[in-house]
Design a protein around this motif. Structure first.
Motif, PDB file in Angstrom:
ATOM      1  N   LEU A   1      45.556  29.854  36.609  1.00  9.27           N
ATOM      2  CA  LEU A   1      44.853  31.276  36.203  1.00  9.27           C
ATOM      3  C   LEU A   1      44.886  32.202  36.145  1.00  9.27           C
ATOM      4  O   LEU A   1      45.276  33.299  36.350  1.00  9.27           O
ATOM      5  CB  LEU A   1      43.387  31.045  36.999  1.00  9.27           C
TER       6      LEU A   1
ATOM      7  N   LEU B   1      47.734  33.548  34.582  1.00  8.59           N
ATOM      8  CA  LEU B   1      47.277  34.231  33.093  1.00  8.59           C
ATOM      9  C   LEU B   1      46.884  35.786  33.697  1.00  8.59           C
ATOM     10  O   LEU B   1      47.183  36.173  32.488  1.00  8.59           O
ATOM     11  CB  LEU B   1      46.029  33.713  33.258  1.00  8.59           C
TER      12      LEU B   1
ATOM     13  N   SER C   1      49.182  38.359  33.835  1.00  3.17           N
ATOM     14  CA  SER C   1      50.497  37.918  32.417  1.00  3.17           C
ATOM     15  C   SER C   1      49.758  39.567  31.752  1.00  3.17           C
ATOM     16  O   SER C   1      50.644  39.435  30.590  1.00  3.17           O
ATOM     17  CB  SER C   1      49.552  36.752  31.465  1.00  3.17           C
TER      18      SER C   1
ATOM     19  N   LEU D   1      47.218  39.074  26.627  1.00  4.30           N
ATOM     20  CA  LEU D   1      46.974  37.941  26.599  1.00  4.30           C
ATOM     21  C   LEU D   1      45.935  37.853  27.132  1.00  4.30           C
ATOM     22  O   LEU D   1      45.304  36.728  25.891  1.00  4.30           O
ATOM     23  CB  LEU D   1      48.054  37.728  27.825  1.00  4.30           C
ATOM     24  N   LEU D   2      45.071  38.521  27.975  1.00  5.53           N
ATOM     25  CA  LEU D   2      43.537  38.120  28.386  1.00  5.53           C
ATOM     26  C   LEU D   2      42.771  38.415  26.511  1.00  5.53           C
ATOM     27  O   LEU D   2      41.944  37.323  26.241  1.00  5.53           O
ATOM     28  CB  LEU D   2      43.520  38.487  29.830  1.00  5.53           C
TER      29      LEU D   2
ATOM     30  N   ILE E   1      43.664  38.110  23.912  1.00  6.88           N
ATOM     31  CA  ILE E   1      44.792  37.431  22.897  1.00  6.88           C
ATOM     32  C   ILE E   1      43.126  36.159  23.503  1.00  6.88           C
ATOM     33  O   ILE E   1      42.475  34.988  22.052  1.00  6.88           O
ATOM     34  CB  ILE E   1      45.542  36.259  22.706  1.00  6.88           C
ATOM     35  N   VAL E   2      43.440  35.084  24.411  1.00  5.45           N
ATOM     36  CA  VAL E   2      42.838  33.873  24.897  1.00  5.45           C
ATOM     37  C   VAL E   2      41.447  34.543  25.065  1.00  5.45           C
ATOM     38  O   VAL E   2      40.726  33.356  24.420  1.00  5.45           O
ATOM     39  CB  VAL E   2      43.333  34.302  26.084  1.00  5.45           C
ATOM     40  N   GLY E   3      40.246  36.140  24.871  1.00  5.60           N
ATOM     41  CA  GLY E   3      39.216  35.872  25.085  1.00  5.60           C
ATOM     42  C   GLY E   3      38.330  35.727  23.297  1.00  5.60           C
ATOM     43  O   GLY E   3      37.769  34.786  22.752  1.00  5.60           O
ATOM     44  N   THR E   4      39.517  35.994  22.577  1.00  7.42           N
ATOM     45  CA  THR E   4      39.078  36.083  21.161  1.00  7.42           C
ATOM     46  C   THR E   4      39.257  34.663  20.173  1.00  7.42           C
ATOM     47  O   THR E   4      38.484  34.222  19.796  1.00  7.42           O
ATOM     48  CB  THR E   4      40.598  37.214  20.524  1.00  7.42           C
ATOM     49  N   ALA E   5      40.458  34.096  20.571  1.00  2.71           N
ATOM     50  CA  ALA E   5      40.627  32.740  20.189  1.00  2.71           C
ATOM     51  C   ALA E   5      39.817  32.200  20.787  1.00  2.71           C
ATOM     52  O   ALA E   5      38.887  31.224  20.145  1.00  2.71           O
ATOM     53  CB  ALA E   5      41.835  32.388  20.773  1.00  2.71           C
ATOM     54  N   ALA E   6      39.184  32.402  22.126  1.00  2.00           N
ATOM     55  CA  ALA E   6      38.188  31.261  22.777  1.00  2.00           C
ATOM     56  C   ALA E   6      36.424  31.508  22.253  1.00  2.00           C
ATOM     57  O   ALA E   6      35.615  30.474  21.316  1.00  2.00           O
ATOM     58  CB  ALA E   6      37.502  31.191  23.795  1.00  2.00           C
TER      59      ALA E   6
END
Length: 272
Positions: free
Chosen positions: A12, A15, A18, A22-23, A25-30
Motif C-alpha cells: 500500500l 502504491l 507511485s 496510478l491512484l 487509474i486504480v480508483g477509476t477501475a474500482a
C-alpha cells in the motif's frame, strides 16, 4: 517456510508513492468494476443501469459507424468557438473595468445584473434570435464563459501589487508596458483560474443548447437516445462528455505548464 510476498502495508505504501496517476487509474477501475457487479447482479434494473461492458459495446458500434465522432466533432467545434469568444471578451472587459474607473462605474450595474441571470435562461431567447443553427449555441457558450473570466480578470488586475507598479513607473514604463509586463503577469493566476472554471461552464451550456435544438452534437445524441430508450447509448454520450471535460482540463493544465513554466512551480516542488 517464509513467504516472499511483501506485506500488505508495504504494498500500500508503494502504491501511494507511485504517484497520483496510478491512484487515479486504480480508483477509476474500482468504480467501473463495482458498477459492473451491481448491474450484473441486478441490484438495479439493467434496463435502467446497463453494465459498463454493454456501454463499451454500444460505444464501439457508434465509433465504427462514425456516428459518435460526428456528434463529438460538432460539440467540440461549438465549445471551442464559444470559449474563445467568451474568453477574449471577458479578459478585455475585465482589464477595462479594472483600469478605467469611469467605464467601470457605468457598466457595473448592467454587468452585475446580467451576471445574476442564469445563462441557461437565455436558451429560448438565443434560439428565437439566431435560430437552431451554430450561432445560437456559440452565443450561449460565449455568454456563460464571459462572466467568470471577467470577474477573475477584474479582480486580478485591480489587486495588482502597487509597489511593483510604482517601481515600473519609476523605471520609465509606459501604460502599455506597465499593463503587459507588470499588471497582466500579476493577474495571471486569477485569469487562469477563471479560464479553467469556464471550461466546465462551456460544456454545461453546450449540452443545454444542443438539447434545446440541434441536428448534431453529444447533447442532441443523448436526447435522441432517450427517445428510443437506448440507455446504453445515453451512457455513451454522458461518458463522452465526462471524458471531453477531463481531456480539456488536462490539455489546459499542460498548456499552462508549457507556456508559463514558472506558474505553480513552488507548489509542485513542495509536493515532491
Amino acid at each position: 517456510m517464509p513467504s516472499n510476498n511483501p506485506p500488505p502495508g508495504l504494498m500500500l505504501r508503494a502504491l501511494f508513492q507511485s504517484g497520483p496517476a496510478l491512484l487515479g487509474i486504480v480508483g477509476t477501475a474500482a468504480f467501473f468494476i463495482l458498477w459492473e457487479v451491481v448491474a450484473r447482479l441486478e441490484f438495479v434494473n439493467p434496463a435502467l443501469l446497463p453494465p459498463p461492458s454493454r456501454v463499451v459495446a454500444a460505444a464501439y458500434e457508434l465509433v465504427v459507424s462514425g456516428e459518435l465522432m460526428r456528434h463529438l466533432a460538432a460539440s467540440i467545434w461549438r465549445a471551442l468557438l464559444g470559449f474563445l469568444f467568451g474568453s477574449v471578451t471577458g479578459i478585455a472587459v475585465g482589464i477595462a473595468t479594472a483600469r478605467m474607473p469611469v467605464f467601470r462605474h457605468m457598466s457595473d450595474p448592467l454587468l452585475q445584473m446580467f451576471r445574476a441571470i442564469p445563462s441557461i435562461a437565455f436558451v429560448p431567447l438565443a434560439i428565437f434570435w439566431f435560430g437552431i443553427g451554430e450561432t445560437s449555441k456559440v452565443f450561449l457558450i460565449a455568454w456563460g464563459v464571459f462572466f467568470p473570466i471577467w470577474v477573475n480578470t477584474f479582480l486580478g488586475v485591480r489587486d495588482c501589487n502597487p509597489l511593483l507598479m510604482r517601481a515600473a513607473s519609476t523605471l520609465g514604463a509606459g501604460r502599455l508596458q506597465m499593463l503587459w509586463s507588470v499588471i497582466l503577469p500579476g493577474a495571471l493566476p486569477l485569469i487562469l483560474a477563471g479560464l479553467r472554471i469556464s471550461l466546465a461552464v462551456a460544456l454545461v451550456l453546450l449540452v443545454a443548447a444542443e438539447l434545446a435544438g440541434a441536428t448534431a452534437g453529444v447533447g442532441y445524441f443523448i436526447q435522441i437516445s432517450a427517445q428510443v430508450f437506448r440507455v446504453d447509448q445515453m451512457f455513451v454520450g454522458l461518458l463522452t462528455l465526462g471524458l471531453l471535460g477531463f481531456c480539456a482540463d488536462l490539455l489546459f493544465v499542460t498548456a499552462v505548464q508549457l507556456l508559463f513554466p514558472w506558474y505553480g512551480a513552488e507548489s509542485r516542488a513542495a509536493r515532491r
